[in-house]
Write a protein that holds these residues in place. Structure first.
Motif, short mmCIF file in Angstrom:
data_model
loop_
_atom_site.label_atom_id
_atom_site.label_comp_id
_atom_site.label_asym_id
_atom_site.label_seq_id
_atom_site.Cartn_x
_atom_site.Cartn_y
_atom_site.Cartn_z
N ILE A 1 6.01 -7.12 4.42
CA ILE A 1 5.44 -5.86 3.97
C ILE A 1 6.08 -4.72 4.75
N VAL A 2 6.41 -3.66 4.04
CA VAL A 2 7.00 -2.46 4.63
C VAL A 2 6.04 -1.29 4.41
N VAL A 3 5.89 -0.43 5.39
CA VAL A 3 5.17 0.83 5.20
C VAL A 3 6.17 1.98 5.33
N ILE A 4 5.98 3.01 4.50
CA ILE A 4 6.77 4.23 4.59
C ILE A 4 5.79 5.38 4.84
N ASP A 5 5.96 6.07 5.96
CA ASP A 5 5.11 7.21 6.26
C ASP A 5 5.94 8.28 6.96
N ASP A 6 5.29 9.20 7.65
CA ASP A 6 6.05 10.29 8.28
C ASP A 6 6.89 9.81 9.46
N ARG A 7 6.74 8.57 9.86
CA ARG A 7 7.58 7.99 10.90
C ARG A 7 8.79 7.26 10.31
N ILE B 1 0.55 3.28 -3.14
CA ILE B 1 0.28 4.39 -2.24
C ILE B 1 -1.17 4.34 -1.80
N ASP B 2 -1.48 5.06 -0.72
CA ASP B 2 -2.87 5.15 -0.29
C ASP B 2 -3.28 6.62 -0.16
N ARG B 3 -4.51 6.85 0.22
CA ARG B 3 -5.05 8.21 0.26
C ARG B 3 -4.51 9.04 1.42
N LEU B 4 -3.81 8.43 2.35
CA LEU B 4 -3.20 9.16 3.46
C LEU B 4 -1.74 9.47 3.21
N GLY B 5 -1.27 9.15 2.01
CA GLY B 5 0.11 9.47 1.65
C GLY B 5 1.13 8.42 2.07
N ARG B 6 0.67 7.29 2.58
CA ARG B 6 1.60 6.22 2.94
C ARG B 6 1.98 5.41 1.71
N THR B 7 3.16 4.82 1.75
CA THR B 7 3.64 3.95 0.69
C THR B 7 3.79 2.54 1.25
N TRP B 8 3.27 1.55 0.51
CA TRP B 8 3.31 0.16 0.94
C TRP B 8 4.19 -0.62 -0.02
N VAL B 9 5.10 -1.40 0.52
CA VAL B 9 6.11 -2.12 -0.26
C VAL B 9 6.06 -3.59 0.10
N THR B 10 6.16 -4.47 -0.90
CA THR B 10 6.19 -5.90 -0.59
C THR B 10 7.47 -6.55 -1.12
N VAL B 11 8.00 -7.44 -0.32
CA VAL B 11 9.11 -8.32 -0.71
C VAL B 11 8.59 -9.75 -0.61
N SER B 12 8.66 -10.50 -1.70
CA SER B 12 8.05 -11.83 -1.74
C SER B 12 8.75 -12.83 -0.83
N SER C 1 -5.24 -12.32 1.55
CA SER C 1 -5.38 -12.04 2.98
C SER C 1 -5.59 -10.55 3.19
N ARG C 2 -5.95 -10.18 4.39
CA ARG C 2 -6.09 -8.76 4.70
C ARG C 2 -5.71 -8.50 6.16
N PHE C 3 -5.24 -7.28 6.39
CA PHE C 3 -4.85 -6.84 7.72
C PHE C 3 -5.62 -5.56 8.06
N PRO C 4 -6.16 -5.42 9.27
CA PRO C 4 -6.71 -4.12 9.67
C PRO C 4 -5.56 -3.14 9.87
N ILE C 5 -5.75 -1.90 9.42
CA ILE C 5 -4.72 -0.87 9.51
C ILE C 5 -5.00 -0.01 10.75
N ARG C 6 -4.05 0.04 11.65
CA ARG C 6 -4.20 0.87 12.84
C ARG C 6 -3.86 2.33 12.51
N ASP C 7 -4.22 3.24 13.41
CA ASP C 7 -4.01 4.67 13.18
C ASP C 7 -2.54 5.02 12.98
N ASP C 8 -1.63 4.25 13.58
CA ASP C 8 -0.21 4.55 13.47
C ASP C 8 0.44 3.87 12.27
#
Length: 319
Positions: A143-149, A113-124, A184-191
């Motif tokens: 990678i999957v994200v779970i948020d209010d969308r 989880i992150d500080r904005l309440g999103r959940t991040w999930v990985t499948v190898s 690796s790293r990815f920039p996270i956009r607002d959405d």
């Protein structure tokens, strides 16, 4: 910088089975999954309790875990059922995400989880059994994200997706690619979508990154299965091996197998024959965040040592 041998580490806890991931809080408690289907809690005095999951699917194998503010857990199921489950602090299980766009999730590696309440999930990998993907150049993790969308895939084509954690700035999602042998790293956009991937650290022979954590100076500490390495990588490209526990002759054989395409599960598991037990997870803890804790696939206890650099407080530090 700190350089240690296996004889320099201490151990805490007991009777842990496959404590793949590890979390620490300010309270001094440590949390690890257990292959028997539950969560281990190691208290500051070393006493170990276990909360067993009730209502888990057949073959449930908790791998990555996330601690929630009320001390419930999210658990990635690396067993045949796959997906992410919610476990109450008393053990009751309920599904969080088992399929996406009508397709069942494959064995699932990590959830955070992150500080904005999103959940991040990985499948190898999308391959089942997943050992088929442990080949140089194979990259079908996602990678999957779970948020209010809702839930959606935000990154694909990853070389065996392992832990994925939002950095302390909240601007980047870092991920270990075990078979691509890089962080690796990815920039996270607002959405919540991700920008273009960039490689933060590329590792050399014998390093297969699994778990990782951040320090307060911007460094990333990764642990490597097989070679039982702890490596600190910094933004300027420098890498330092803090600890390793390996039979170098065997590691050469593993490297040859990886390069010629004969790498198998036996190579991955071989680090379990060493004192460090095949390192798979790492976190900072202790009152000053300068104690490093190490989780492993085969060890029954948690290794620890003191660091000259403090860790960055994780999102669950005050939970």
């Amino acid at each position: 910088m700190l350089t240690l041998t296996p004889d320099d580490v201490e151990f805490i806890g007991n009777d842990i089975e496959r404590g793949e991931c590890i979390l620490a809080t300010r309270s001094g408690d440590l949390f690890l999954p257990d292959r028997r289907g539950g969560i281990n809690i190691i208290h500051p005095d070393g006493a170990t309790d276990r909360t067993m999951a009730r209502g888990a699917p057949e073959g449930f194998l908790p791998n990555g875990i996330a601690l929630l503010p009320n001390r419930d857990f999210l658990m990635a199921d690396l067993g045949p059922g796959g997906g992410v489950w919610h476990m109450s602090r008393t053990g009751e299980m309920s599904p969080l995400l088992l399929e996406l766009n009508g397709r069942k999730l494959e064995p699932t590696n990590f959830v955070g989880i992150d500080r904005l309440g999103r959940t991040w999930v990985t499948v190898s990998t999308r391959l089942v059994p997943r050992e088929q993907s442990m080949k140089k150049g194979h990259a079908d993790g996602y990678i999957v994200v779970i948020d209010d969308r809702g839930a959606r895939v935000v990154a694909e084509g990853i070389g065996f997706t392992n832990e994925a954690i939002v950095d302390p700035s909240g601007k980047w999602l870092y991920v270990n690619e075990t078979i691509a042998r890089c962080t690796s790293r990815f920039p996270i956009r607002d959405d919540g979508s991700l920008g273009r991937k960039e490689v933060f650290a590329q590792y050399g022979a014998g390093t297969f990154p699994d778990g990782f954590t951040f320090d307060e100076e911007g460094g990333i500490w990764i642990v490597s299965v097989v070679s039982n390495r702890v490596i600190r990588a910094t933004p300027d490209g420098k890498q330092h091996t803090v600890l390793e526990d390996v039979d170098r002759v065997w590691l050469d054989e593993v490297e040859q197998a990886f390069q010629n395409g004969t790498y198998t599960r036996k190579h991955l598991d071989s680090g379990g024959q060493r004192k460090m037990g095949n390192l798979s997870g790492i976190c900072f803890g202790g009152p000053d965040l300068k104690t490093v804790y190490l989780a492993s696939l085969f060890g029954s206890r948690v290794a620890s040592f003191r660091s000259p650099v403090a860790g960055a407080a994780p999102v669950h530090w005050e939970f």
